[in-house]
Design a protein around this motif. Structure first.
Motif, short mmCIF file in Angstrom:
data_model
loop_
_atom_site.label_atom_id
_atom_site.label_comp_id
_atom_site.label_asym_id
_atom_site.label_seq_id
_atom_site.Cartn_x
_atom_site.Cartn_y
_atom_site.Cartn_z
N VAL A 1 -6.42 -7.89 3.31
CA VAL A 1 -7.27 -7.20 2.19
C VAL A 1 -7.75 -6.03 2.72
O VAL A 1 -7.92 -5.01 2.13
CB VAL A 1 -8.23 -8.22 1.84
N SER A 2 -8.11 -6.04 3.92
CA SER A 2 -8.72 -4.75 4.61
C SER A 2 -7.58 -3.69 4.29
O SER A 2 -7.78 -2.50 4.43
CB SER A 2 -9.05 -5.20 6.02
N ALA A 3 -6.28 -4.16 4.77
CA ALA A 3 -5.29 -2.95 4.93
C ALA A 3 -5.28 -2.24 3.41
O ALA A 3 -5.09 -0.83 3.46
CB ALA A 3 -3.97 -3.75 5.06
N VAL A 4 -5.08 -3.11 2.42
CA VAL A 4 -5.16 -2.47 1.18
C VAL A 4 -6.29 -1.62 0.81
O VAL A 4 -6.31 -0.57 -0.10
CB VAL A 4 -4.70 -3.37 -0.19
N LEU A 5 -7.38 -1.74 1.37
CA LEU A 5 -8.85 -1.15 1.29
C LEU A 5 -8.81 0.07 2.19
O LEU A 5 -9.78 1.01 2.24
CB LEU A 5 -10.00 -1.82 1.37
N THR A 6 -8.11 0.10 3.32
CA THR A 6 -8.27 1.21 4.44
C THR A 6 -8.00 2.50 3.83
O THR A 6 -6.92 2.88 3.59
CB THR A 6 -7.53 0.68 5.45
N ALA A 7 -8.97 3.41 4.47
CA ALA A 7 -8.62 4.98 4.14
C ALA A 7 -9.10 5.58 5.56
O ALA A 7 -9.99 5.10 6.36
CB ALA A 7 -9.51 5.20 2.91
N ASP A 8 -8.33 6.67 5.91
CA ASP A 8 -8.92 7.43 6.89
C ASP A 8 -9.99 8.53 6.60
O ASP A 8 -10.58 8.90 7.36
CB ASP A 8 -7.64 8.08 7.55
N ALA A 9 -10.00 8.62 5.13
CA ALA A 9 -11.35 9.57 4.70
C ALA A 9 -11.55 9.52 3.49
O ALA A 9 -10.67 9.02 2.44
CB ALA A 9 -10.84 11.06 4.98
N ILE A 10 -12.91 9.52 2.98
CA ILE A 10 -12.98 9.63 1.43
C ILE A 10 -13.63 10.89 1.27
O ILE A 10 -14.04 11.47 1.80
CB ILE A 10 -13.97 8.23 1.21
N THR B 1 -7.81 9.23 1.30
CA THR B 1 -6.68 9.30 1.89
C THR B 1 -6.19 7.98 3.04
O THR B 1 -7.14 7.65 3.49
CB THR B 1 -6.52 10.87 2.57
N ALA B 2 -5.04 7.93 3.15
CA ALA B 2 -4.37 6.99 4.02
C ALA B 2 -3.48 7.28 4.94
O ALA B 2 -2.42 8.32 4.69
CB ALA B 2 -4.04 5.74 3.51
N SER B 3 -3.46 6.81 6.38
CA SER B 3 -2.42 7.18 7.47
C SER B 3 -1.96 5.96 8.12
O SER B 3 -3.07 5.06 8.45
CB SER B 3 -2.83 8.47 7.98
N CYS B 4 -1.20 6.12 9.03
CA CYS B 4 -0.98 4.83 9.82
C CYS B 4 -0.18 5.67 10.95
O CYS B 4 0.39 6.62 11.26
CB CYS B 4 -0.09 3.76 9.38
N MET C 1 0.98 -1.19 -0.04
CA MET C 1 -0.07 -0.10 0.14
C MET C 1 0.82 1.34 -0.07
O MET C 1 2.02 1.20 -0.02
CB MET C 1 -0.90 -0.10 1.22
N THR C 2 0.13 2.36 0.03
CA THR C 2 1.05 3.69 0.05
C THR C 2 0.32 4.71 1.16
O THR C 2 -0.76 4.65 1.54
CB THR C 2 0.98 4.31 -1.32
N VAL C 3 1.11 5.36 1.80
CA VAL C 3 0.63 6.42 2.76
C VAL C 3 0.22 7.60 1.78
O VAL C 3 0.24 7.56 0.69
CB VAL C 3 1.65 7.00 3.64
N GLU C 4 -0.36 8.68 2.60
CA GLU C 4 -0.90 9.69 1.57
C GLU C 4 -0.01 10.46 0.74
O GLU C 4 -0.44 10.79 -0.48
CB GLU C 4 -1.33 10.69 2.92
N ASP C 5 1.17 10.78 0.96
CA ASP C 5 2.15 11.29 -0.04
C ASP C 5 2.61 10.25 -1.56
O ASP C 5 3.43 10.42 -1.87
CB ASP C 5 3.31 11.71 0.58
N GLY C 6 1.90 9.05 -1.19
CA GLY C 6 2.24 8.06 -2.26
C GLY C 6 3.72 7.05 -2.10
O GLY C 6 3.75 6.20 -2.95
N VAL C 7 4.37 7.32 -0.95
CA VAL C 7 5.56 6.26 -0.63
C VAL C 7 4.92 4.91 -0.33
O VAL C 7 4.02 4.74 0.50
CB VAL C 7 6.08 7.05 0.45
N PRO C 8 5.39 3.81 -1.37
CA PRO C 8 5.04 2.62 -0.91
C PRO C 8 5.59 1.97 0.28
O PRO C 8 6.67 2.20 0.58
CB PRO C 8 5.34 1.96 -2.28
N PHE C 9 4.77 1.03 0.96
CA PHE C 9 5.71 0.15 1.83
C PHE C 9 4.54 -1.07 2.00
O PHE C 9 3.53 -1.50 1.39
CB PHE C 9 5.54 0.85 3.17
N TRP C 10 5.22 -2.12 2.67
CA TRP C 10 4.41 -3.37 2.95
C TRP C 10 4.10 -3.79 4.40
O TRP C 10 5.29 -3.38 5.09
CB TRP C 10 4.98 -4.44 1.98
#
Length: 494
Positions: free
Chosen positions: A285-294, A482-485, A266-275
């Motif tokens: 599966v949930s991880a790749v779909l998770t968003a903090d806002a739509i 958007t996504a964050s962790c 997946m990627t965080v909000e600025d597009g940097v990929p990680f696993w």
């Protein structure tokens, strides 16, 4: 997590065997923005409001596929119709979901000749209530038991295996050509059984794409969307190891994962990929779909007869909140088991902020103290959110565009048009978090938000198209996110 543990033990053993035979194979779960993958998620189908839902899936590869097809109802994601679809190389399969009666359920009909097991009758395959009403092998979930619960929900296509080229199954399902378009028929559909194809199955390589269309012939409305594609879903053929006989999103696995069931890219909000690695496939599966806002737009100008609905679907929610099927599974990132309120729901608080086209916000001045307002909540696995100021709105009020009764939240629009941000992380005291991720440094990572997909749909009624003529216009537009962790300075500090 006894159910998932049994499933993952079987998957781990199968991965180990395949890895010995194919040591160079690698795979991990990830969204494919190009739309082609091993799994397709269709966020919404409906037969309400005299609408039909048209479904298509395409095998763009040169290898035959065995594809698990699942239709799940929208309250709690319980199965209503399952079968295996066999796609020969470059095959296309199409079908339509219609109502059986105004007060009845849904039925799947197709004139396509691609093989399915079991075969779909010429009269269609009716959706069943046995998955949720207690009359089948699954316990009742406490939600509504009527057949009308099958009228709207979501769809999954999971390519659980490739079919070895030239094998008996491959020959049986491949359309025989005679030089004329549209007349190829596979010769051996009747020979397929629940076990006959297993010997001819190999690890899937992806290569399917699809779309859905919600159409009302009488009104002339047509809302089309692309299915969301997940790649790298499995490193092994799944039909022999699906513990309950049906391949599902919980069967995700990765031979790349280190001491875990599955890896998610997946990627965080600025597009940097990680696993991240996860103990359970459903969490990947949930991880790749998770968003903090739509985020999406709305259009409700009364002068144009415009109305807007949002479809907000949580494809994996059932695996966390349905304690009748998964009693030992953790509930996070959701907070409330299904039916905990004894009304067939599982609420999550999802605050929204509306802006008009000139960044205006609704006035918040109310004097002191401000009166209490009800929380903005979504109740179901599949949710439809109407944009309206209906003073009589309540749980189940039909939405304006789609006629959905999976409604627990309305959003009052600010002006004729604008956009809305739906917060999926901070509701319920900030408890919308998916735990359990292990990063490259073997540190724990928690994702903020909820696993989500969906789209905005709007309709315009033009009563002045031509003298005596009325026209409908509309469109569907996927949500952006958007996504964050939290928990890891390498991946979450960007």
């Amino acid at each position: 997590m006894e159910h998932d543990s049994m499933r993952q033990n079987a998957l781990a053993a199968a991965i180990a065997l395949v890895s010995l035979a194919c040591p160079m194979m690698a795979g991990a779960v990830g969204l494919n923005p190009r739309g082609i993958g091993q799994v397709l998620i269709y966020p919404y189908y409906t037969v309400n409001k005299s609408q039909d839902t048209l479904v298509s899936v395409v095998n763009v590869s040169g290898v035959s596929k065995a594809v698990q097809v699942r239709f799940v109802e929208g309250y709690n994601g319980r199965d209503t119709l399952d079968f295996v679809l066999y796609l020969s190389p470059h095959d296309v399969w199409t079908a339509a979901i219609s109502q059986t009666a105004d007060d009845g359920g849904a039925v799947l009909k197709t004139s396509d000749t691609s093989c399915t097991f079991p075969a779909i009758p010429a009269t269609g395959a009716p959706f069943l209530s046995s998955g949720y009403d207690g009359s089948g092998s699954a316990p009742a979930d406490g939600g509504p038991t009527a057949i009308t619960r099958t009228r709207e929900g979501s769809i999954e296509f999971l390519a659980g295996a490739d079919i070895t080229t030239g094998s008996p199954t491959d020959i049986a399902i491949t359309h025989v050509q005679n030089g004329n378009p549209g007349v190829g028929i596979p010769p051996g559909c009747a020979t397929l059984t629940a076990t006959s194809a297993l010997a001819d199955e190999a690890a899937p390589t992806g290569g399917i794409l699809g779309s859905g269309t919600i159409i009302n012939v009488g009104e002339g409305t047509f809302f089309a969307y692309d299915a969301q594609a997940i790649q790298g879903f499995t490193s092994i053929p799944l039909f022999a190891v699906a513990t309950d006989g049906v391949v599902s999103l919980a069967d995700a696995n990765s031979d790349e994962a280190l001491g875990a069931a599955a890896r998610a890219y997946m990627t965080v909000e600025d597009g940097v990929p990680f696993w991240l690695d996860y103990e359970f496939g459903i969490d990947a599966v949930s991880a790749v779909l998770t968003a903090d806002a739509i985020y999406n737009e709305y259009f409700v100008a009364a002068s144009l007869g415009a109305t807007t609905d949002w479809v907000v679907t949580f494809p994996t929610k059932n695996f966390y909140v349905d304690k009748g099927l998964y009693p030992a599974n953790h509930t996070e990132p959701f907070v409330e088991p299904f039916n905990s309120q004894q009304s067939g729901v599982s609420y999550v608080v999802t605050p929204t902020t509306s802006y008009d086209r000139e960044e205006g916000l609704p006035s918040v001045g109310c004097g002191f103290p401000c009166p209490a307002s009800p929380p903005q909540e979504l109740a179901y696995q599949v949710n439809v959110v109407p944009f309206t100021n209906d003073a009589n709105f309540s749980l189940g009020t039909p939405s304006g565009v789609l006629g959905s009764t999976l409604t627990s939240l309305q959003i009052p629009p600010y002006g004729d048009d604008g956009y809305v941000a739906m917060d999926l992380a901070s509701g319920d005291g900030g408890e919308h978090q998916l735990p359990g991720g292990i990063d490259i440094n073997r540190q724990g990572v928690t994702l903020n938000g909820l696993p989500v997909t969906g789209f905005m749909v709007y309709n315009i009624i033009n009563a002045q198209a031509q003298p005596g003529l009325l026209a409908n216009y509309g469109g569907a537009f996927v949500h952006r996110a958007t996504a964050s962790c939290v928990g890891d300075t390498v991946n979450c500090a960007h």
